[in-house]
Design an enzyme around this catalytic site. Sequence first.
Site, PDB file in Angstrom:
ATOM      1  N   CYS A  87       1.146  -1.112  -0.098  1.00  0.00           N
ATOM      2  CA  CYS A  87      -0.137  -0.014  -0.098  1.00  0.00           C
ATOM      3  C   CYS A  87       0.784   1.227   0.063  1.00  0.00           C
ATOM      4  CB  CYS A  87      -0.785   0.042   1.277  1.00  0.00           C
ATOM      5  SG  CYS A  87      -1.652  -1.401   1.395  1.00  0.00           S
TER       6      CYS A  87
ATOM      7  N   ARG B   3       5.412   0.393  -6.018  1.00  0.00           N
ATOM      8  CA  ARG B   3       5.233  -0.750  -5.040  1.00  0.00           C
ATOM      9  C   ARG B   3       4.238  -1.967  -5.206  1.00  0.00           C
ATOM     10  NH1 ARG B   3       6.612   2.639  -0.293  1.00  0.00           N
ATOM     11  NH2 ARG B   3       5.196   1.906   1.238  1.00  0.00           N
TER      12      ARG B   3
ATOM     13  N   TRP C 178      -3.073  -2.857  -1.651  1.00  0.00           N
ATOM     14  CA  TRP C 178      -2.419  -4.146  -1.962  1.00  0.00           C
ATOM     15  C   TRP C 178      -3.182  -4.873  -0.999  1.00  0.00           C
ATOM     16  CZ3 TRP C 178       1.072  -8.089  -0.552  1.00  0.00           C
ATOM     17  CH2 TRP C 178       1.765  -8.935  -1.627  1.00  0.00           C
TER      18      TRP C 178
ATOM     19  N   ASN D   4      -1.560   1.809   5.711  1.00  0.00           N
ATOM     20  CA  ASN D   4      -0.553   0.918   5.074  1.00  0.00           C
ATOM     21  C   ASN D   4      -0.116   0.225   6.344  1.00  0.00           C
ATOM     22  OD1 ASN D   4       1.586  -0.444   3.678  1.00  0.00           O
ATOM     23  ND2 ASN D   4       2.667   1.700   3.761  1.00  0.00           N
ATOM     24  N   GLY D   5      -0.244  -1.137   5.976  1.00  0.00           N
ATOM     25  CA  GLY D   5       0.397  -2.072   7.098  1.00  0.00           C
ATOM     26  C   GLY D   5      -0.762  -2.987   7.543  1.00  0.00           C
TER      27      GLY D   5
ATOM     28  N   GLU E   2      20.155 -15.952  -8.138  1.00  0.00           N
ATOM     29  CA  GLU E   2      19.598 -14.698  -8.298  1.00  0.00           C
ATOM     30  C   GLU E   2      19.234 -14.605  -9.955  1.00  0.00           C
ATOM     31  OE1 GLU E   2      18.506 -12.131  -7.044  1.00  0.00           O
ATOM     32  OE2 GLU E   2      18.636 -10.594  -8.505  1.00  0.00           O
TER      33      GLU E   2
ATOM     34  N   LYS F  63      15.299 -13.780 -10.959  1.00  0.00           N
ATOM     35  CA  LYS F  63      15.117 -12.939 -11.854  1.00  0.00           C
ATOM     36  C   LYS F  63      14.094 -13.316 -12.964  1.00  0.00           C
ATOM     37  CE  LYS F  63      15.718  -9.927 -10.167  1.00  0.00           C
ATOM     38  NZ  LYS F  63      16.640  -9.469  -9.199  1.00  0.00           N
TER      39      LYS F  63
ATOM     40  N   GLU G 243      10.663 -14.100 -11.697  1.00  0.00           N
ATOM     41  CA  GLU G 243       9.421 -12.939 -11.266  1.00  0.00           C
ATOM     42  C   GLU G 243       9.184 -12.164 -12.305  1.00  0.00           C
ATOM     43  OE1 GLU G 243      11.070 -10.056  -8.395  1.00  0.00           O
ATOM     44  OE2 GLU G 243      13.161 -10.403  -9.185  1.00  0.00           O
TER      45      GLU G 243
ATOM     46  N   HIS H  80      22.572 -35.336  -7.917  1.00  0.00           N
ATOM     47  CA  HIS H  80      21.890 -35.790  -6.701  1.00  0.00           C
ATOM     48  C   HIS H  80      20.500 -35.650  -6.791  1.00  0.00           C
ATOM     49  CE1 HIS H  80      25.691 -36.445  -4.595  1.00  0.00           C
ATOM     50  NE2 HIS H  80      26.107 -35.309  -5.047  1.00  0.00           N
TER      51      HIS H  80
ATOM     52  N   LYS I 180       7.227  -3.711  -4.777  1.00  0.00           N
ATOM     53  CA  LYS I 180       8.443  -3.535  -4.701  1.00  0.00           C
ATOM     54  C   LYS I 180       9.121  -3.502  -3.303  1.00  0.00           C
ATOM     55  CE  LYS I 180      12.302  -1.711  -5.971  1.00  0.00           C
ATOM     56  NZ  LYS I 180      13.256  -2.575  -6.539  1.00  0.00           N
TER      57      LYS I 180
END
Length: 610
Positions: free
Chosen positions: A2, A27, A75, A99-100, A482, A486, A489, A505, A605
């Site tokens: 949010c 965000r 959000w 927000n939260g 990483e 990337k 996502e 394995h 974000k």
Amino acid sequence: MCGIVGAVAQRNITPILIEGLRRLEYRGYDSAGVAVLADGNGIKRVRAVGKVIELENALANSPANGHLGIAHTRWATHGKPAEHNAHPHISGKLVVVHNGIIENHAPLRKRLIDLGYQFTSETDTEVVAHLIAHYFQQNHDLLEAFRTALGELHGAYALALIHEDQPQTLYCARMGSPLVIGEGSEEHYIASDPLALLQVTDRFRYLEEGDHARLSMTRCEIWDSRNNPVDRPVKRYEHAAHSLEKGEYRHYMLKEIFEQPQAISDTLSGTLGDDHVLTAVLGPEAETRLADIANIHIVACGTSYHAGLVARYWIEEQAGIPCCVEVASEYRYRTVVVPANTLLITISQSGETADTLAALRFAKDQGYLATLAICNVAGSSLVREADWRLLTHAGPEIGVASTKAFTTQLVALLWLTTALAQVRNRDSAVIQRNVQALKTLPQVIQQSLELAPRITSLAERFANKHHALFLGRGTHYPIAMEGALKLKEISYIHAEAYAAGELKHGPLALVDEDMPVVSVAPSDSLLEKLKSNLEEVRARGGQLITFACETIEQGEPDANHEVITLPWVEDCISPIVYTIPLQLLSYHVALVKGTDVDKPRNLAKSVTVE
Ligand code: F6R
């Protein structure tokens, strides 16, 4: 996550609120809303599911103009994305955005329903609106009612509040979620992130945990959690507004990939001497205590966690200090054994990631020597709450997929490793080599960016793929992780990373002609072992894509094995350099797939709730 924007000003604030919401879009959100005290017409609220543009369309049909207002991008956490759940939420004449997460929303809701309040949403936020209204009805003092309600909330919040009968007053509070106050000329603003307000001011007051404030056009009153008046100094925001624009680039992610030479150079600015690192950068206390560090724990999330994993190899090998790395969401909930003289390092781009922040707070009581935040946002909660700080200077990162923040974190961590080696009088040749390699890094990164056209054509190979494997060894194993993160996502292709030695394995069973296998194969001491692992893939018809050093003999070209070569670089900076083609690969695969590169589905974000 949010986002909040609010304003009290001489001019019509609606365009400023909307522009602020647009700047917070990065965000992640699913609906948006605004409430304005419309001149002479009471509170006007407009909400819409979807993008901010939908809210603008709704406002075009039903204009709202005024001098006091609050706005929000939501959000969904409690209640599905829907107009009735979008903020702002109203109780009588009082309006709230939040927000939260309010953890005790369920008992509060029950109590308020028993008191006769009617709920129109499933959100935890509406509880806050009614709770404040309840106390205001009792004592007729909005500041007191706000304080009493805040005292009953458990969880994390940034809150903004306006009331129809107070047309010149904006209230706000923060506990666990970021909130800044922007200073204008006879106007005040609030936002979850200074970026939202750069079109109107570059001067900000950063609220501390537990602070609440009352703002008018000319006055800014702030109190701490004990209701003592406090002064939070005005700080000038250092990044120019144009750094937030895409410029010639199609996406923020691409722009940010190409900004890496500059971001690295800015991060290193003033930190390197001729053949040593300038430890004073850490501040006087940290500098004097560096030599006391006997152990290191690193805690972070996502991409920042991967930076920590690379650093473990560096710190143990070059500084000789035992180092553990853990994701913050696990660390914060377990029993941690902290050996004497252990430094806790938290790594974060935003400095507001809920789990990382909670881990730092948890660590405060665990007997650490000190806590250090490696972070890209100077005014963030993480930076303010850690004992020591080491800032990266990547500039604002807007694309959800972290790129320049990651490579600058690696730079900061290699710098820190060198500082630790230096104070422990480790091999001076290693220290000098690190310093020289760091100095050449911006130029080397520039060269690896020239691989972009080659990678564009490579990306087509992924057009019909559903899975991919990434392999690496040593410091390049976290780089493979990483690379896989990337790819998944932003292109939604399922990607996994393995230490190449783990292949037989288990994951080798997955390898066939439908499985691209991307390997990170620089010229280091593990190259021959990695080559044997890659042979195992070739023998099973796997489609190999190898990022390798140009100085190594690659053998005959092969339709099933594409090799992309990079310039030779020192081992210590190699993980940073090999990150670049993996970022470019995921970006170009996402273009082929037609996904929303800068705002991938379901992601935000800044993850300010756990
Ligand atoms: C991935 C990504 C996330 C973040 C993670 C931590 O591209 O961006 O995995 O790395 O959410 O965020 P920060 O670094 O802000 O703590």
